[in-house]
Design a protein around this motif. Sequence first.
Motif, PDB file in Angstrom:
ATOM      1  N   PHE A  25       3.490  -3.226  -9.275  1.00 36.52           N
ATOM      2  CA  PHE A  25       3.985  -2.231  -8.320  1.00 36.52           C
ATOM      3  C   PHE A  25       3.475  -2.616  -6.938  1.00 36.52           C
ATOM      4  O   PHE A  25       2.273  -2.776  -6.733  1.00 36.52           O
ATOM      5  CB  PHE A  25       3.524  -0.830  -8.706  1.00 36.52           C
ATOM      6  N   LEU A  26       4.401  -2.749  -5.986  1.00 33.58           N
ATOM      7  CA  LEU A  26       4.067  -3.206  -4.648  1.00 33.58           C
ATOM      8  C   LEU A  26       4.352  -2.118  -3.632  1.00 33.58           C
ATOM      9  O   LEU A  26       5.248  -1.284  -3.820  1.00 33.58           O
ATOM     10  CB  LEU A  26       4.888  -4.457  -4.297  1.00 33.58           C
ATOM     11  N   THR A  27       3.587  -2.118  -2.537  1.00 31.21           N
ATOM     12  CA  THR A  27       3.840  -1.186  -1.438  1.00 31.21           C
ATOM     13  C   THR A  27       4.067  -1.977  -0.156  1.00 31.21           C
ATOM     14  O   THR A  27       3.421  -2.992   0.078  1.00 31.21           O
ATOM     15  CB  THR A  27       2.663  -0.210  -1.226  1.00 31.21           C
ATOM     16  N   ASN A  28       4.988  -1.491   0.665  1.00 31.36           N
ATOM     17  CA  ASN A  28       5.297  -2.126   1.942  1.00 31.36           C
ATOM     18  C   ASN A  28       5.366  -1.053   3.011  1.00 31.36           C
ATOM     19  O   ASN A  28       6.119  -0.091   2.885  1.00 31.36           O
ATOM     20  CB  ASN A  28       6.628  -2.877   1.864  1.00 31.36           C
ATOM     21  N   ARG A  29       4.565  -1.196   4.059  1.00 33.06           N
ATOM     22  CA  ARG A  29       4.517  -0.178   5.114  1.00 33.06           C
ATOM     23  C   ARG A  29       5.748  -0.267   6.012  1.00 33.06           C
ATOM     24  O   ARG A  29       6.140  -1.356   6.442  1.00 33.06           O
ATOM     25  CB  ARG A  29       3.250  -0.352   5.951  1.00 33.06           C
ATOM     26  N   VAL A  30       6.363   0.880   6.278  1.00 32.79           N
ATOM     27  CA  VAL A  30       7.499   0.963   7.198  1.00 32.79           C
ATOM     28  C   VAL A  30       7.155   1.949   8.314  1.00 32.79           C
ATOM     29  O   VAL A  30       6.421   2.914   8.104  1.00 32.79           O
ATOM     30  CB  VAL A  30       8.788   1.397   6.479  1.00 32.79           C
ATOM     31  N   SER A  31       7.692   1.698   9.487  1.00 35.79           N
ATOM     32  CA  SER A  31       7.389   2.525  10.652  1.00 35.79           C
ATOM     33  C   SER A  31       8.128   3.859  10.587  1.00 35.79           C
ATOM     34  O   SER A  31       9.029   4.056   9.772  1.00 35.79           O
ATOM     35  CB  SER A  31       7.774   1.776  11.929  1.00 35.79           C
ATOM     36  N   GLU A  36      19.826   9.292  13.232  1.00 30.93           N
ATOM     37  CA  GLU A  36      20.610   9.630  14.419  1.00 30.93           C
ATOM     38  C   GLU A  36      21.573  10.785  14.190  1.00 30.93           C
ATOM     39  O   GLU A  36      21.789  11.596  15.088  1.00 30.93           O
ATOM     40  CB  GLU A  36      21.385   8.388  14.877  1.00 30.93           C
ATOM     41  N   SER A  37      22.176  10.877  13.023  1.00 31.80           N
ATOM     42  CA  SER A  37      23.180  11.924  12.797  1.00 31.80           C
ATOM     43  C   SER A  37      22.559  13.288  12.499  1.00 31.80           C
ATOM     44  O   SER A  37      23.066  14.320  12.941  1.00 31.80           O
ATOM     45  CB  SER A  37      24.121  11.517  11.651  1.00 31.80           C
ATOM     46  N   THR A  38      21.439  13.296  11.759  1.00 30.60           N
ATOM     47  CA  THR A  38      20.802  14.577  11.405  1.00 30.60           C
ATOM     48  C   THR A  38      19.667  14.951  12.346  1.00 30.60           C
ATOM     49  O   THR A  38      19.133  16.048  12.247  1.00 30.60           O
ATOM     50  CB  THR A  38      20.253  14.515   9.972  1.00 30.60           C
ATOM     51  N   HIS A  39      19.260  14.016  13.240  1.00 34.13           N
ATOM     52  CA  HIS A  39      18.157  14.244  14.189  1.00 34.13           C
ATOM     53  C   HIS A  39      16.858  14.606  13.438  1.00 34.13           C
ATOM     54  O   HIS A  39      16.111  15.482  13.848  1.00 34.13           O
ATOM     55  CB  HIS A  39      18.508  15.354  15.175  1.00 34.13           C
ATOM     56  N   THR A  40      16.628  13.896  12.327  1.00 33.61           N
ATOM     57  CA  THR A  40      15.440  14.120  11.519  1.00 33.61           C
ATOM     58  C   THR A  40      14.433  13.006  11.785  1.00 33.61           C
ATOM     59  O   THR A  40      14.786  11.833  11.770  1.00 33.61           O
ATOM     60  CB  THR A  40      15.783  14.161  10.022  1.00 33.61           C
ATOM     61  N   PHE A  41      13.179  13.391  12.021  1.00 34.53           N
ATOM     62  CA  PHE A  41      12.102  12.446  12.273  1.00 34.53           C
ATOM     63  C   PHE A  41      11.296  12.252  10.979  1.00 34.53           C
ATOM     64  O   PHE A  41      10.838  13.230  10.389  1.00 34.53           O
ATOM     65  CB  PHE A  41      11.179  12.953  13.385  1.00 34.53           C
ATOM     66  N   TYR A  42      11.150  10.992  10.566  1.00 33.67           N
ATOM     67  CA  TYR A  42      10.402  10.675   9.354  1.00 33.67           C
ATOM     68  C   TYR A  42       9.117   9.927   9.723  1.00 33.67           C
ATOM     69  O   TYR A  42       9.163   8.973  10.504  1.00 33.67           O
ATOM     70  CB  TYR A  42      11.236   9.811   8.407  1.00 33.67           C
ATOM     71  N   PRO A  43       7.956  10.331   9.177  1.00 36.11           N
ATOM     72  CA  PRO A  43       6.687   9.657   9.518  1.00 36.11           C
ATOM     73  C   PRO A  43       6.615   8.279   8.875  1.00 36.11           C
ATOM     74  O   PRO A  43       7.398   7.968   7.961  1.00 36.11           O
ATOM     75  CB  PRO A  43       5.633  10.606   8.923  1.00 36.11           C
ATOM     76  N   PRO A  44       5.685   7.422   9.305  1.00 33.97           N
ATOM     77  CA  PRO A  44       5.501   6.127   8.636  1.00 33.97           C
ATOM     78  C   PRO A  44       5.064   6.336   7.200  1.00 33.97           C
ATOM     79  O   PRO A  44       4.456   7.352   6.861  1.00 33.97           O
ATOM     80  CB  PRO A  44       4.402   5.455   9.467  1.00 33.97           C
ATOM     81  N   LYS A  45       5.374   5.378   6.355  1.00 38.49           N
ATOM     82  CA  LYS A  45       5.057   5.540   4.936  1.00 38.49           C
ATOM     83  C   LYS A  45       4.972   4.177   4.255  1.00 38.49           C
ATOM     84  O   LYS A  45       5.275   3.139   4.845  1.00 38.49           O
ATOM     85  CB  LYS A  45       6.119   6.381   4.236  1.00 38.49           C
ATOM     86  N   LYS A  46       4.528   4.202   2.988  1.00 37.25           N
ATOM     87  CA  LYS A  46       4.543   3.024   2.138  1.00 37.25           C
ATOM     88  C   LYS A  46       5.733   3.130   1.186  1.00 37.25           C
ATOM     89  O   LYS A  46       5.883   4.134   0.482  1.00 37.25           O
ATOM     90  CB  LYS A  46       3.244   2.919   1.325  1.00 37.25           C
ATOM     91  N   VAL A  47       6.570   2.104   1.174  1.00 36.88           N
ATOM     92  CA  VAL A  47       7.724   2.064   0.288  1.00 36.88           C
ATOM     93  C   VAL A  47       7.342   1.312  -0.980  1.00 36.88           C
ATOM     94  O   VAL A  47       6.797   0.205  -0.928  1.00 36.88           O
ATOM     95  CB  VAL A  47       8.919   1.379   0.974  1.00 36.88           C
ATOM     96  N   LEU A  48       7.633   1.914  -2.142  1.00 36.25           N
ATOM     97  CA  LEU A  48       7.288   1.319  -3.424  1.00 36.25           C
ATOM     98  C   LEU A  48       8.389   0.402  -3.929  1.00 36.25           C
ATOM     99  O   LEU A  48       9.584   0.670  -3.736  1.00 36.25           O
ATOM    100  CB  LEU A  48       7.039   2.417  -4.465  1.00 36.25           C
ATOM    101  N   SER A  49       7.989  -0.687  -4.597  1.00 34.97           N
ATOM    102  CA  SER A  49       8.920  -1.581  -5.273  1.00 34.97           C
ATOM    103  C   SER A  49       8.246  -2.120  -6.527  1.00 34.97           C
ATOM    104  O   SER A  49       7.039  -1.940  -6.726  1.00 34.97           O
ATOM    105  CB  SER A  49       9.357  -2.720  -4.356  1.00 34.97           C
ATOM    106  N   TYR A 123       2.083   7.115  -0.011  1.00 33.54           N
ATOM    107  CA  TYR A 123       0.812   6.476  -0.313  1.00 33.54           C
ATOM    108  C   TYR A 123       0.114   5.916   0.927  1.00 33.54           C
ATOM    109  O   TYR A 123      -0.935   5.293   0.811  1.00 33.54           O
ATOM    110  CB  TYR A 123       1.016   5.341  -1.328  1.00 33.54           C
ATOM    111  N   LEU A 124       0.680   6.136   2.104  1.00 30.64           N
ATOM    112  CA  LEU A 124       0.052   5.671   3.346  1.00 30.64           C
ATOM    113  C   LEU A 124      -0.948   6.722   3.810  1.00 30.64           C
ATOM    114  O   LEU A 124      -0.573   7.801   4.285  1.00 30.64           O
ATOM    115  CB  LEU A 124       1.115   5.427   4.419  1.00 30.64           C
ATOM    116  N   THR A 125      -2.244   6.430   3.676  1.00 34.87           N
ATOM    117  CA  THR A 125      -3.265   7.418   4.036  1.00 34.87           C
ATOM    118  C   THR A 125      -3.298   7.686   5.539  1.00 34.87           C
ATOM    119  O   THR A 125      -3.738   8.756   5.961  1.00 34.87           O
ATOM    120  CB  THR A 125      -4.652   6.925   3.570  1.00 34.87           C
TER     121      THR A 125
END
Length: 312
Positions: A25-31, A36-49, A123-125
Amino acid sequence: MQIETYISDLLYRYDCVTVPGFGAFLTNRVSAKVHESTHTFYPPKKVLSFNEQLQNNDGLLANYIAEVEKIPYNNALERVSKQVRSIKSYLIEGETIQFDNIGELILNSEGKIVFDPSSHINYLTDAFGLSHFTTDSVVREVHKEKVKELEATTPIAITPEKRSNSNWLKYAAVAVLVLGLGGYFGYNYYNNSIENHNQLAQQEANAQLDAKVQEATFVISNPLPAATLSLEKQSGNYHIVAGAFRIESNSDKKVKQLKARGYKARKIGANRYGLHEVVYASFETRTEAQRALYKIRREHNRDAWLLIKKLD
């Protein structure tokens, strides 16, 4: 034994958790992102693969299970192998394996494992306490364009008058010029004031967020036992931070505690928030620092982190 519990614990601290004989199981940090369409802000996180090719035992999972359950390492490794055999048998029968807080695993028609990661846990502390939010779209009015339209449709024409009124016409022309310049510079001043205000507000918000993240404590059940590590080098720009303290005497106590455990601990001064930072050690290269950081997180303090800073 619920193997996913141990995998989940380790994903907070490591970018790769290998299950021997099964996959990694791998994690990759994304910013942080804005939709743009929903004007929703998402915090940085770790994406699992999941990578089925990485099956070699690196000792991380079995060693963690052995320490938590107080059993020999070989027994822990045998438990992992037994559960892997059980999981594979369920997958072959067409079952979907659900790992809590991780995701779902299923076997496709080609006999390959397909992983669908869970989206309700981050999983991004560094992003602890942050959640997505939606805001209204921002509509900006361009006043300059409206002024140009008005000037194009409403030209100013001056009709010659008698000589006795020439002074009045001069004053009127000057007044029109002054009003025009005043409006232009006033508009620029207003725009600049708004921009400066937004920048200051953003900087203050970022500072508050950084302070909360630095002072936050991430509590994970089953803490790892302490160990003794001797680090020799005390020069360089890569520092492993043990903690930051608002009261300097507390930082002195922390240094003494770490030195008693065998670390070459020291204080490196106060950061921009006035917190006195204590480090395990400093290194010349990032590779050396990263290697020591992994060991400290595994054996002593899971909240230790790497600071890149040139000391005076």
